[in-house]
Scaffold this motif. Structure first.
Motif, PDB file in Angstrom:
ATOM      1  N   GLY A 294      18.229  19.256 -17.423  1.00 44.73           N
ATOM      2  CA  GLY A 294      17.601  20.160 -18.371  1.00 44.73           C
ATOM      3  C   GLY A 294      17.507  19.613 -19.783  1.00 44.73           C
ATOM      4  O   GLY A 294      17.439  20.388 -20.749  1.00 44.73           O
ATOM      5  N   TYR A 295      17.480  18.291 -19.922  1.00 45.08           N
ATOM      6  CA  TYR A 295      17.393  17.674 -21.244  1.00 45.08           C
ATOM      7  C   TYR A 295      15.962  17.747 -21.772  1.00 45.08           C
ATOM      8  O   TYR A 295      14.998  17.513 -21.037  1.00 45.08           O
ATOM      9  N   SER A 296      15.824  18.055 -23.046  1.00 45.83           N
ATOM     10  CA  SER A 296      14.523  17.963 -23.703  1.00 45.83           C
ATOM     11  C   SER A 296      14.224  16.482 -23.955  1.00 45.83           C
ATOM     12  O   SER A 296      15.130  15.641 -23.902  1.00 45.83           O
ATOM     13  N   PRO A 297      12.952  16.120 -24.253  1.00 51.02           N
ATOM     14  CA  PRO A 297      12.652  14.715 -24.548  1.00 51.02           C
ATOM     15  C   PRO A 297      13.506  14.147 -25.676  1.00 51.02           C
ATOM     16  O   PRO A 297      13.919  12.980 -25.624  1.00 51.02           O
ATOM     17  N   GLU A 298      13.779  14.964 -26.687  1.00 44.01           N
ATOM     18  CA  GLU A 298      14.609  14.496 -27.811  1.00 44.01           C
ATOM     19  C   GLU A 298      16.044  14.230 -27.350  1.00 44.01           C
ATOM     20  O   GLU A 298      16.665  13.219 -27.728  1.00 44.01           O
ATOM     21  N   GLN A 299      16.592  15.140 -26.523  1.00 44.52           N
ATOM     22  CA  GLN A 299      17.952  14.946 -26.006  1.00 44.52           C
ATOM     23  C   GLN A 299      18.019  13.734 -25.089  1.00 44.52           C
ATOM     24  O   GLN A 299      19.011  13.000 -25.083  1.00 44.52           O
ATOM     25  N   ALA A 300      16.968  13.536 -24.297  1.00 41.97           N
ATOM     26  CA  ALA A 300      16.943  12.395 -23.373  1.00 41.97           C
ATOM     27  C   ALA A 300      16.962  11.073 -24.131  1.00 41.97           C
ATOM     28  O   ALA A 300      17.632  10.122 -23.718  1.00 41.97           O
ATOM     29  N   LEU A 301      16.242  10.997 -25.258  1.00 49.58           N
ATOM     30  CA  LEU A 301      16.226   9.768 -26.056  1.00 49.58           C
ATOM     31  C   LEU A 301      17.604   9.450 -26.614  1.00 49.58           C
ATOM     32  O   LEU A 301      17.993   8.287 -26.717  1.00 49.58           O
ATOM     33  N   ILE A 302      18.365  10.496 -26.959  1.00 52.71           N
ATOM     34  CA  ILE A 302      19.717  10.289 -27.485  1.00 52.71           C
ATOM     35  C   ILE A 302      20.678   9.895 -26.369  1.00 52.71           C
ATOM     36  O   ILE A 302      21.554   9.046 -26.554  1.00 52.71           O
ATOM     37  N   ALA A 303      20.502  10.510 -25.196  1.00 53.98           N
ATOM     38  CA  ALA A 303      21.428  10.267 -24.084  1.00 53.98           C
ATOM     39  C   ALA A 303      21.142   8.961 -23.351  1.00 53.98           C
ATOM     40  O   ALA A 303      22.041   8.399 -22.711  1.00 53.98           O
ATOM     41  N   LEU A 304      19.906   8.467 -23.432  1.00 52.08           N
ATOM     42  CA  LEU A 304      19.526   7.273 -22.664  1.00 52.08           C
ATOM     43  C   LEU A 304      20.397   6.057 -22.960  1.00 52.08           C
ATOM     44  O   LEU A 304      20.849   5.377 -22.027  1.00 52.08           O
ATOM     45  N   PRO A 305      20.674   5.702 -24.225  1.00 52.07           N
ATOM     46  CA  PRO A 305      21.538   4.538 -24.473  1.00 52.07           C
ATOM     47  C   PRO A 305      22.928   4.689 -23.869  1.00 52.07           C
ATOM     48  O   PRO A 305      23.508   3.712 -23.385  1.00 52.07           O
ATOM     49  N   VAL A 306      23.476   5.910 -23.884  1.00 50.51           N
ATOM     50  CA  VAL A 306      24.792   6.144 -23.277  1.00 50.51           C
ATOM     51  C   VAL A 306      24.712   5.911 -21.769  1.00 50.51           C
ATOM     52  O   VAL A 306      25.599   5.296 -21.162  1.00 50.51           O
ATOM     53  N   LEU A 307      23.633   6.395 -21.170  1.00 50.22           N
ATOM     54  CA  LEU A 307      23.430   6.189 -19.734  1.00 50.22           C
ATOM     55  C   LEU A 307      23.340   4.702 -19.401  1.00 50.22           C
ATOM     56  O   LEU A 307      23.923   4.227 -18.421  1.00 50.22           O
ATOM     57  N   LEU A 308      22.642   3.941 -20.243  1.00 51.47           N
ATOM     58  CA  LEU A 308      22.504   2.500 -20.004  1.00 51.47           C
ATOM     59  C   LEU A 308      23.847   1.785 -20.140  1.00 51.47           C
ATOM     60  O   LEU A 308      24.127   0.834 -19.386  1.00 51.47           O
ATOM     61  N   LEU A 309      24.678   2.222 -21.087  1.00 44.77           N
ATOM     62  CA  LEU A 309      26.017   1.648 -21.200  1.00 44.77           C
ATOM     63  C   LEU A 309      26.821   1.880 -19.924  1.00 44.77           C
ATOM     64  O   LEU A 309      27.510   0.974 -19.440  1.00 44.77           O
ATOM     65  N   LEU A 310      26.730   3.079 -19.379  1.00 46.47           N
ATOM     66  CA  LEU A 310      27.447   3.385 -18.141  1.00 46.47           C
ATOM     67  C   LEU A 310      26.915   2.547 -16.982  1.00 46.47           C
ATOM     68  O   LEU A 310      27.690   2.053 -16.148  1.00 46.47           O
ATOM     69  N   VAL A 311      25.600   2.386 -16.910  1.00 40.85           N
ATOM     70  CA  VAL A 311      25.014   1.536 -15.865  1.00 40.85           C
ATOM     71  C   VAL A 311      25.540   0.112 -15.994  1.00 40.85           C
ATOM     72  O   VAL A 311      25.910  -0.528 -14.996  1.00 40.85           O
ATOM     73  N   GLY A 312      25.598  -0.402 -17.225  1.00 39.74           N
ATOM     74  CA  GLY A 312      26.123  -1.747 -17.455  1.00 39.74           C
ATOM     75  C   GLY A 312      27.576  -1.871 -17.026  1.00 39.74           C
ATOM     76  O   GLY A 312      27.966  -2.867 -16.393  1.00 39.74           O
ATOM     77  N   VAL A 313      28.391  -0.854 -17.336  1.00 42.06           N
ATOM     78  CA  VAL A 313      29.807  -0.872 -16.955  1.00 42.06           C
ATOM     79  C   VAL A 313      29.948  -0.882 -15.443  1.00 42.06           C
ATOM     80  O   VAL A 313      30.732  -1.663 -14.871  1.00 42.06           O
ATOM     81  N   PHE A 314      29.194  -0.020 -14.756  1.00 39.97           N
ATOM     82  CA  PHE A 314      29.274   0.035 -13.293  1.00 39.97           C
ATOM     83  C   PHE A 314      28.839  -1.284 -12.663  1.00 39.97           C
ATOM     84  O   PHE A 314      29.412  -1.738 -11.666  1.00 39.97           O
ATOM     85  N   MET A 315      27.812  -1.922 -13.240  1.00 46.31           N
ATOM     86  CA  MET A 315      27.332  -3.185 -12.673  1.00 46.31           C
ATOM     87  C   MET A 315      28.322  -4.316 -12.913  1.00 46.31           C
ATOM     88  O   MET A 315      28.532  -5.164 -12.034  1.00 46.31           O
ATOM     89  N   PHE A 316      28.942  -4.348 -14.098  1.00 45.92           N
ATOM     90  CA  PHE A 316      29.977  -5.344 -14.343  1.00 45.92           C
ATOM     91  C   PHE A 316      31.139  -5.160 -13.376  1.00 45.92           C
ATOM     92  O   PHE A 316      31.641  -6.133 -12.785  1.00 45.92           O
ATOM     93  N   ALA A 317      31.570  -3.916 -13.213  1.00 50.67           N
ATOM     94  CA  ALA A 317      32.688  -3.634 -12.307  1.00 50.67           C
ATOM     95  C   ALA A 317      32.323  -4.003 -10.877  1.00 50.67           C
ATOM     96  O   ALA A 317      33.121  -4.621 -10.147  1.00 50.67           O
ATOM     97  N   GLY A 318      31.100  -3.640 -10.460  1.00 47.72           N
ATOM     98  CA  GLY A 318      30.666  -3.959  -9.102  1.00 47.72           C
ATOM     99  C   GLY A 318      30.577  -5.445  -8.858  1.00 47.72           C
ATOM    100  O   GLY A 318      30.908  -5.931  -7.769  1.00 47.72           O
ATOM    101  N   ALA A 319      30.138  -6.193  -9.869  1.00 46.48           N
ATOM    102  CA  ALA A 319      30.042  -7.646  -9.711  1.00 46.48           C
ATOM    103  C   ALA A 319      31.413  -8.283  -9.550  1.00 46.48           C
ATOM    104  O   ALA A 319      31.598  -9.201  -8.734  1.00 46.48           O
ATOM    105  N   PHE A 320      32.415  -7.801 -10.305  1.00 47.63           N
ATOM    106  CA  PHE A 320      33.752  -8.391 -10.239  1.00 47.63           C
ATOM    107  C   PHE A 320      34.489  -8.047  -8.945  1.00 47.63           C
ATOM    108  O   PHE A 320      35.304  -8.838  -8.465  1.00 47.63           O
ATOM    109  N   ILE A 321      34.195  -6.884  -8.360  1.00 49.25           N
ATOM    110  CA  ILE A 321      34.817  -6.565  -7.073  1.00 49.25           C
ATOM    111  C   ILE A 321      33.925  -6.975  -5.907  1.00 49.25           C
ATOM    112  O   ILE A 321      34.209  -6.667  -4.757  1.00 49.25           O
ATOM    113  N   ARG A 322      32.790  -7.643  -6.246  1.00 53.08           N
ATOM    114  CA  ARG A 322      31.879  -8.228  -5.272  1.00 53.08           C
ATOM    115  C   ARG A 322      31.309  -7.179  -4.319  1.00 53.08           C
ATOM    116  O   ARG A 322      31.193  -7.389  -3.115  1.00 53.08           O
TER     117      ARG A 322
END
Length: 305
Positions: free
Chosen positions: A36-64
């Motif tokens: 239920g995010y508005s476009p303005e809220q989505a723009l603010i939340a998107l960088p946080v989401l990308l940080l989480l994606v990066g963290v999950f991918m780093f973790a997944g790569a290290f545990i193979r």
């Protein structure tokens, strides 16, 4: 551009080009609509989401964790890539026909929207599409050593300016400028971490599947071997870069990777050059993008898809 520069520094595949894809874009859209995010809220939340994606991918790569993709059969990989290609083609057909119909996340819904709006087909768009094919197909056949797609866009752009004198006005791309590029620190909010974690995990897995599919397909054609965990690490770095550079979630792009492979790329440096040229083009040629007809670009995307 940022993902094209940062990703290859850690990548295993020399052909895979990282960037936003149909699958990740649809996943992002559905995530913010569900929350239920508005476009303005989505723009603010998107960088946080990308940080989480990066963290999950780093973790997944290290545990193979990418090793699980070896249990995905080739039939599934071929089916996924074929479905992605169909989605790309159907979504671009509306631009080829000059239609303004809603975008959808499935081939069936996109095709339904296309059929419902077919009566509003634009003749200038169809004429531009035909001219693009007349220019591109001979270049592709007899000028393989040249950047045929870029050359086609330049030629058709010039023809579009000339045709405008006779009342032919296809829809053009919007001009871009370096001033519109936003660099900023993500606004960290602990309450949003929990809200966005599930979506970030889903995007991470989808990106892994998508990137591994195209990486393995191109590796099989070139005789290479790819380390998918290393590839996952590169996507994590690319998502981190996009979080600070105002970008979207990235994955291994089907169309850009195939284009990179067919263009004769030899190393991952081709992706870095591509990213650098995009940034240089943003500063030097951004205003001229308004001369490129949308139908021309769409039909070229279809030929690659």
């Amino acid at each position: 551009a940022l993902s094209s520069i940062t990703g290859p520094c850690l990548a295993s595949s020399r052909f895979v080009m990282l960037g936003p894809t149909n699958a990740t874009a649809v996943m992002l859209l559905s995530t913010f609509l569900t929350l239920g995010y508005s476009p303005e809220q989505a723009l603010i939340a998107l960088p946080v989401l990308l940080l989480l994606v990066g963290v999950f991918m780093f973790a997944g790569a290290f545990i193979r964790i990418a090793n699980i993709t070896q249990y995905v059969s080739r039939a599934v990989v071929v089916g996924y890539i074929s479905a992605a290609a169909c989605l790309i083609i159907v979504n671009q057909l509306k631009t080829v026909l000059g239609l303004h119909v809603p975008r959808a996340g499935t081939v069936a819904q996109s095709l339904q929207n296309l059929i419902q709006g077919i009566s509003e087909t634009s003749m200038p768009a169809l004429l531009t599409t035909g001219l693009t094919l007349v220019v591109y197909l001979p270049l592709k056949r007899w000028a393989k050593g040249l950047p045929t797609i870029a050359l086609t866009l330049v030629i058709v752009g010039g023809l579009g300016v000339a045709l405008a004198q006779y009342g032919v006005h296809p829809e053009m791309l919007a001009p871009v400028s370096a001033a519109s590029w936003r660099f900023a620190l993500p606004q960290l909010n602990l309450s949003e971490f929990a809200t966005l974690a599930n979506a970030a995990l889903a995007i991470s897995f989808l990106s892994l599947l998508e990137s591994s599919s195209i990486a393995k397909t191109l590796a099989a054609q070139s005789g290479d071997r790819v380390d998918l965990n290393q590839q996952m690490l590169s996507m994590g770095a690319a998502n981190f870069a996009c979080a600070f550079g105002g970008g979207m979630a990235v994955s291994g792009s089907l169309t850009r990777s195939v284009l990179n492979f067919k263009s004769g790329a030899k190393t991952a440096v081709s992706s870095i050059f591509s990213g650098c040229l995009l940034i240089a083009g943003l500063f030097a040629l951004g205003p001229f993008i308004r001369y490129i007809p949308k139908p021309a670009l769409a039909v070229l995307v279809i030929t690659v898809g």
